[in-house]
Scaffold this motif. Structure first.
Motif, PDB file in Angstrom:
ATOM      1  N   MET A   1       0.843  -1.176   0.000  1.00 45.81           N
ATOM      2  CA  MET A   1       0.000   0.000   0.000  1.00 45.81           C
ATOM      3  C   MET A   1       0.892   1.244   0.000  1.00 45.81           C
ATOM      4  N   PRO A   2       0.675   2.169  -0.914  1.00 42.36           N
ATOM      5  CA  PRO A   2       1.478   3.402  -0.919  1.00 42.36           C
ATOM      6  C   PRO A   2       1.113   4.276   0.270  1.00 42.36           C
ATOM      7  N   ASP A   3       2.095   5.075   0.716  1.00 47.27           N
ATOM      8  CA  ASP A   3       1.864   5.985   1.835  1.00 47.27           C
ATOM      9  C   ASP A   3       0.833   7.038   1.444  1.00 47.27           C
ATOM     10  N   PRO A   4      -0.016   7.418   2.396  1.00 45.54           N
ATOM     11  CA  PRO A   4      -0.971   8.504   2.121  1.00 45.54           C
ATOM     12  C   PRO A   4      -0.233   9.812   1.831  1.00 45.54           C
ATOM     13  N   GLU A   5      -0.952  10.777   1.316  1.00 42.04           N
ATOM     14  CA  GLU A   5      -0.361  12.081   1.019  1.00 42.04           C
ATOM     15  C   GLU A   5       0.144  12.740   2.291  1.00 42.04           C
ATOM     16  N   THR A   6       1.096  13.647   2.121  1.00 40.50           N
ATOM     17  CA  THR A   6       1.579  14.407   3.266  1.00 40.50           C
ATOM     18  C   THR A   6       0.529  15.435   3.653  1.00 40.50           C
ATOM     19  N   LYS A   7       0.649  15.942   4.873  1.00 38.13           N
ATOM     20  CA  LYS A   7      -0.252  16.957   5.397  1.00 38.13           C
ATOM     21  C   LYS A   7       0.575  18.134   5.872  1.00 38.13           C
ATOM     22  N   THR A   8      -0.096  19.205   6.194  1.00 36.60           N
ATOM     23  CA  THR A   8       0.554  20.381   6.757  1.00 36.60           C
ATOM     24  C   THR A   8       0.083  20.563   8.188  1.00 36.60           C
ATOM     25  N   CYS A   9       1.023  20.824   9.087  1.00 38.95           N
ATOM     26  CA  CYS A   9       0.706  21.039  10.505  1.00 38.95           C
ATOM     27  C   CYS A   9      -0.171  22.282  10.639  1.00 38.95           C
ATOM     28  N   GLY A  13       2.735  24.957  10.191  1.00 40.08           N
ATOM     29  CA  GLY A  13       2.734  24.993   8.735  1.00 40.08           C
ATOM     30  C   GLY A  13       3.769  24.095   8.077  1.00 40.08           C
ATOM     31  N   ARG A  14       4.507  23.308   8.847  1.00 32.01           N
ATOM     32  CA  ARG A  14       5.501  22.395   8.271  1.00 32.01           C
ATOM     33  C   ARG A  14       4.821  21.138   7.752  1.00 32.01           C
ATOM     34  N   THR A  15       5.504  20.449   6.871  1.00 31.71           N
ATOM     35  CA  THR A  15       4.986  19.221   6.294  1.00 31.71           C
ATOM     36  C   THR A  15       5.012  18.099   7.320  1.00 31.71           C
ATOM     37  N   ILE A  16       3.926  17.351   7.401  1.00 30.19           N
ATOM     38  CA  ILE A  16       3.845  16.175   8.264  1.00 30.19           C
ATOM     39  C   ILE A  16       3.976  14.959   7.359  1.00 30.19           C
ATOM     40  N   GLU A  17       4.984  14.157   7.597  1.00 20.95           N
ATOM     41  CA  GLU A  17       5.183  12.929   6.837  1.00 20.95           C
ATOM     42  C   GLU A  17       4.402  11.800   7.495  1.00 20.95           C
ATOM     43  N   TRP A  18       3.809  10.967   6.673  1.00 25.22           N
ATOM     44  CA  TRP A  18       3.058   9.823   7.174  1.00 25.22           C
ATOM     45  C   TRP A  18       3.996   8.884   7.924  1.00 25.22           C
ATOM     46  N   ARG A  19       3.497   8.353   9.053  1.00 24.85           N
ATOM     47  CA  ARG A  19       4.250   7.363   9.833  1.00 24.85           C
ATOM     48  C   ARG A  19       3.363   6.144  10.052  1.00 24.85           C
ATOM     49  N   ARG A  20       3.986   5.000  10.067  1.00 25.95           N
ATOM     50  CA  ARG A  20       3.213   3.770  10.204  1.00 25.95           C
ATOM     51  C   ARG A  20       2.389   3.761  11.497  1.00 25.95           C
ATOM     52  N   LYS A  21       2.939   4.359  12.571  1.00 22.39           N
ATOM     53  CA  LYS A  21       2.202   4.359  13.848  1.00 22.39           C
ATOM     54  C   LYS A  21       0.900   5.165  13.756  1.00 22.39           C
ATOM     55  N   TRP A  22       0.784   6.018  12.724  1.00 26.15           N
ATOM     56  CA  TRP A  22      -0.423   6.806  12.538  1.00 26.15           C
ATOM     57  C   TRP A  22      -1.389   6.167  11.527  1.00 26.15           C
ATOM     58  N   ALA A  23      -1.115   4.956  11.116  1.00 23.46           N
ATOM     59  CA  ALA A  23      -1.904   4.323  10.053  1.00 23.46           C
ATOM     60  C   ALA A  23      -3.402   4.312  10.366  1.00 23.46           C
ATOM     61  N   ARG A  24      -3.759   4.018  11.614  1.00 18.95           N
ATOM     62  CA  ARG A  24      -5.185   3.938  11.967  1.00 18.95           C
ATOM     63  C   ARG A  24      -5.825   5.299  12.201  1.00 18.95           C
ATOM     64  N   SER A  25      -5.001   6.309  12.494  1.00 19.59           N
ATOM     65  CA  SER A  25      -5.573   7.617  12.846  1.00 19.59           C
ATOM     66  C   SER A  25      -5.093   8.747  11.925  1.00 19.59           C
ATOM     67  N   ALA A  89       3.294  31.729  10.454  1.00 17.29           N
ATOM     68  CA  ALA A  89       2.126  32.298   9.772  1.00 17.29           C
ATOM     69  C   ALA A  89       2.318  32.238   8.258  1.00 17.29           C
ATOM     70  N   ALA A  90       3.522  32.550   7.793  1.00 18.15           N
ATOM     71  CA  ALA A  90       3.809  32.484   6.359  1.00 18.15           C
ATOM     72  C   ALA A  90       3.671  31.050   5.852  1.00 18.15           C
ATOM     73  N   ARG A  91       4.157  30.078   6.624  1.00 15.14           N
ATOM     74  CA  ARG A  91       4.035  28.673   6.193  1.00 15.14           C
ATOM     75  C   ARG A  91       2.574  28.244   6.117  1.00 15.14           C
ATOM     76  N   ARG A  92       1.754  28.698   7.079  1.00 18.43           N
ATOM     77  CA  ARG A  92       0.325  28.358   7.015  1.00 18.43           C
ATOM     78  C   ARG A  92      -0.326  28.965   5.783  1.00 18.43           C
ATOM     79  N   LEU A  93       0.061  30.183   5.424  1.00 18.89           N
ATOM     80  CA  LEU A  93      -0.496  30.820   4.222  1.00 18.89           C
ATOM     81  C   LEU A  93      -0.027  30.114   2.961  1.00 18.89           C
ATOM     82  N   VAL A  94       1.194  29.574   2.972  1.00 16.23           N
ATOM     83  CA  VAL A  94       1.669  28.772   1.838  1.00 16.23           C
ATOM     84  C   VAL A  94       0.792  27.533   1.709  1.00 16.23           C
ATOM     85  N   ALA A  95       0.528  26.865   2.830  1.00 13.19           N
ATOM     86  CA  ALA A  95      -0.307  25.663   2.816  1.00 13.19           C
ATOM     87  C   ALA A  95      -1.715  25.966   2.309  1.00 13.19           C
TER      88      ALA A  95
END
Length: 123
Positions: A1-9, A13-25, A89-95
């Motif tokens: 199974m490919p990893d889900p898309e990344t998210k933004t905090c 505003g930083r990128t959140i990388e998918w982790r296996r421990k977060w698979a269910r949530s 704030a700038a990173r959140r506006l980028v997201a």
């Protein structure tokens, strides 16, 4: 199974990388760390976002601002304490797709940018 898309905090505003421990949530993950979960977005953070938008609106198309300009506008004499919140704030506006962050005139990933940055409306 490919990893889900990344998210933004939602806080920094930083990128959140998918982790296996977060698979269910993964759908519930909003913050990149416990520190961001505790900090969340404050009224000062919203004021910094509004300041960035306002400063960019007052400039010609394609013009940039430094996050310190927003920090000075919001913080007055205590602006230096707001430098990292202004970058967040700038990173959140980028997201949100409103602005982009540049270094040396080149668009960079705000999650990994080190040193001075500039902010401009998305071209």
């Amino acid at each position: 199974m490919p990893d889900p898309e990344t998210k933004t905090c939602a806080s920094c505003g930083r990128t959140i990388e998918w982790r296996r421990k977060w698979a269910r949530s993964w759908d519930d993950v909003k913050y990149c760390s416990d520190a961001c979960r505790r900090h969340k977005v404050t009224d000062t953070d919203r004021a910094l976002e509004a300041s960035i938008r306002s400063l960019l609106d007052s400039r010609k198309g394609g013009a940039t601002i430094c996050p310190s300009e927003a920090a000075r506008e919001v913080g007055g004499e205590e602006w230096r304490d707001l430098m990292e919140p202004a970058r967040r704030a700038a990173r959140r506006l980028v997201a949100a797709g409103e602005v982009e962050v540049t270094q040396g005139g080149t668009v960079v990933d705000p999650s990994t940018a080190k040193g001075p940055i500039r902010v401009r409306r998305v071209l």
